[in-house]
Design an enzyme around this catalytic site. Structure first.
Site, PDB file in Angstrom:
ATOM      1  N   THR A   1      51.794  39.782  42.362  1.00  0.00           N
ATOM      2  CA  THR A   1      51.045  40.988  42.031  1.00  0.00           C
ATOM      3  C   THR A   1      50.167  41.413  43.199  1.00  0.00           C
ATOM      4  OG1 THR A   1      49.020  39.923  41.207  1.00  0.00           O
ATOM      5  CG2 THR A   1      50.872  40.104  39.669  1.00  0.00           C
ATOM      6  N   ASP A   2      49.748  42.652  43.199  1.00  0.00           N
ATOM      7  CA  ASP A   2      48.653  43.070  44.057  1.00  0.00           C
ATOM      8  C   ASP A   2      47.371  42.443  43.499  1.00  0.00           C
ATOM      9  OD1 ASP A   2      47.262  44.376  46.069  1.00  0.00           O
ATOM     10  OD2 ASP A   2      48.072  46.346  45.614  1.00  0.00           O
ATOM     11  N   GLY A   3      46.257  42.616  44.188  1.00  0.00           N
ATOM     12  CA  GLY A   3      45.022  41.967  43.772  1.00  0.00           C
ATOM     13  C   GLY A   3      44.625  42.360  42.356  1.00  0.00           C
TER      14      GLY A   3
END
Length: 525
Positions: free
Chosen positions: A273-275
């Site tokens: 995932t992104d942050g």
């Protein structure tokens, strides 16, 4: 590249067997193996080291706040490897342009600069040089290249990070960059699937939506990612695509991460995932709940950046979910085993170990030449004679935008120009409050230096009339200011050197802006 990925696939099959047969793995241990964290400071203190050990964490992402110089950073990554073990994953965002973390390494041009020079061999060479630099510091995972097609001039976060707006050519350039990196032993993570290019909202701040029919997404946003199925890793975007899933953002969508990416496209690399601390997710779903949803959707690793409290919340939520998972559910033993095996295979194919940096001088020369190749003009800007009287207008202290971490202060541009010209510096804090009519009409050449990514507002668009516009970050700013322009796509030292030489008449600007929305315009001069 193909050979390396074939090896990774074979290692994944082997790791599946090894992981499945590992006795006694607790839910807490699995949870720790499935997250990536960040931490403050430039040393691995005892408390952080114990937190990593206690929670079996094998992945960290480092930022500028963790970095001082090569010696310090090499020791930090070595200490992390010693704590996290042979399957450590140490990540960095070393994209190029304004998005670099280790700033003393040879400065790579932004992706859009490479799009402007339009040379696959150069893109591959730059990707390889980036990998050599960060691998010498102990990194084995780079969250680059960006595969987003920046076809929205109002996009507040992608801009020059994109290789362009044409799906075929931008994909070819990005994958050439990736091939260079993989050949030097650093895994790439392409981003931000299914595409962050046509948004006008930054997912760091809110939840964007890309509302297009599936055939339009297939033709543009999805095309680069489908072509990159052999990338070692892919990062999900916190964006809603109603044609794919009307309810969930991609990071939390099983329809997108599993049904599309895994099943329809047969993608076998790692999905991260992104942050999850970004407002698009944390502000709407809560970090713990979102982490569980992301893994259930099909992600292999959750980027639990945030702080210690949110990391603890994430670990607790994942531990509870894994403990309660029933056979046949999205988080059952077989599914978690497959995720862990993919992560182990990535770490095995791209081992984390620092090397000596033997090509730094050559890479410096390569990067400088690459920045020069990308220089682009719009309108008909002209060089300046030595000693010309110049008035420079620039933002006093251009802040970073959260992704880039830092902007370019007016003083840096002034120092570059003062070496050759009779310079007067005028600064502003807020472009919308600056009154252009206060500038004296005394014959000085007025140069506007744009040193932020943000587009200009109505007041600047209507009334600012410089003689020359230096677009040193976001090329879309040339749509805002009625003036001939020189576009550098970034403000690293070699980019500013190239700009200075163009102004002196000793450097050509032969790049072609790789944005249909800009290239098709008749520039106002």
């Amino acid at each position: 590249m193909r050979a390396a990925l074939d090896i990774m696939a074979a290692q994944w099959r082997s790791k599946m067997n090894d992981t499945a047969s590992k006795p006694g793995r607790s839910a807490r241990e699995s949870a720790g193996q499935l997250i990536m964290i960040r931490f403050p400071g430039t040393v691995l203190d005892d408390d952080t080291a114990q937190f990593l050990r206690d929670n079996h964490i094998r992945a960290v992402c480092l930022f500028r706040q963790n970095m001082v110089d090569a010696a310090q950073l090499s020791k930090l990554t070595a200490d992390l490897r010693a704590v996290m073990g042979p399957h450590a994953l140490i990540g960095i965002d070393q994209e190029g342009g304004a998005v670099v973390r280790a700033t003393w390494l040879p400065a790579p041009p932004a992706a859009m600069s490479l799009g402007a020079s339009n040379d696959l061999g150069l893109a591959c060479a730059v990707g390889a040089a980036v990998a050599r630099g960060i691998r010498s510091l102990g990194f084995n995972w780079n969250f680059a290249p960006v595969l987003d097609l920046n076809n929205n001039p109002a996009n507040p976060v992608i801009g020059e990070r994109s290789f362009g707006s044409d799906p075929q050519r931008a994909t070819e350039l990005a994958l050439a960059w990736m091939e260079g990196s993989l050949a030097e032993g650093v895994a790439c993570c392409v981003k931000h699937f299914p595409g962050h290019g046509d948004t006008h909202v930054d997912s760091h701040r809110d939840l964007p939506t890309v509302d297009k029919p599936r055939d339009a997404l297939d033709a543009l946003e999805l095309a680069p990612f489908k072509a990159a199925q052999r990338a070692p890793a892919m990062m999900s975007a916190h964006i809603v695509y109603p044609a794919l899933d009307v309810e969930h953002p991609a990071t939390l969508s099983r329809k997108i991460l599993t049904d599309l990416l895994r099943t329809e496209w047969d993608y076998r690399g790692v999905i991260i995932t992104d942050g999850m601390d970004m407002h698009a997710i944390a502000g709407r779903y809560g970090v713990g709940n979102a982490a569980v949803q992301a893994l259930a959707a099909g992600a292999d690793m959750v980027m639990a950046l945030g702080n210690r409290n949110t990391q603890e919340e994430t670990l607790a939520a994942l531990t509870a979910a894994l403990s309660a998972a029933e056979e046949g559910s999205h988080l059952d033993h077989a599914g978690i085993t497959a995720r862990l095996a993919r992560l182990d295979a990535l770490a095995t194919a791209y081992p984390c170990a620092a090397d000596r940096y033997l090509t730094e001088a050559e890479d410096q020369s390569l990067m400088a030449a690459a920045w020069r190749r990308g220089l682009t003009v719009s309108g008909n800007p002209q060089p300046l004679a030595d000693g010309a009287k110049v008035r420079l207008l620039a933002c006093a202290n251009a802040a970073g935008d959260g992704v880039s971490e830092a902007g370019l202060p007016a003083s840096a541009v002034a120092a570059m120009l003062a070496r050759r010209y009779d310079l007067e510096l005028v600064t502003f804090d807020d472009a919308e409050s600056f009154d252009w009519s206060t500038l004296p009409a005394d014959g000085r050449t007025v140069i506007l230096a744009s040193t932020t990514r943000a587009r200009y507002g109505a007041r600047a668009r209507q009334s600012w009339r410089p003689d020359l516009h230096l677009a040193l970050w976001n090329p879309f700013q040339t749509l805002d200011i009625a003036a001939p322009a020189l576009i550098s796509y970034g403000f690293a030292d070699p980019a500013l050197d190239a700009v200075a030489d163009w102004l002196a008449g000793t450097q050509a600007a032969e790049g072609r802006i790789p944005l249909a929305s800009v290239a098709s315009m008749v520039f106002r001069t």
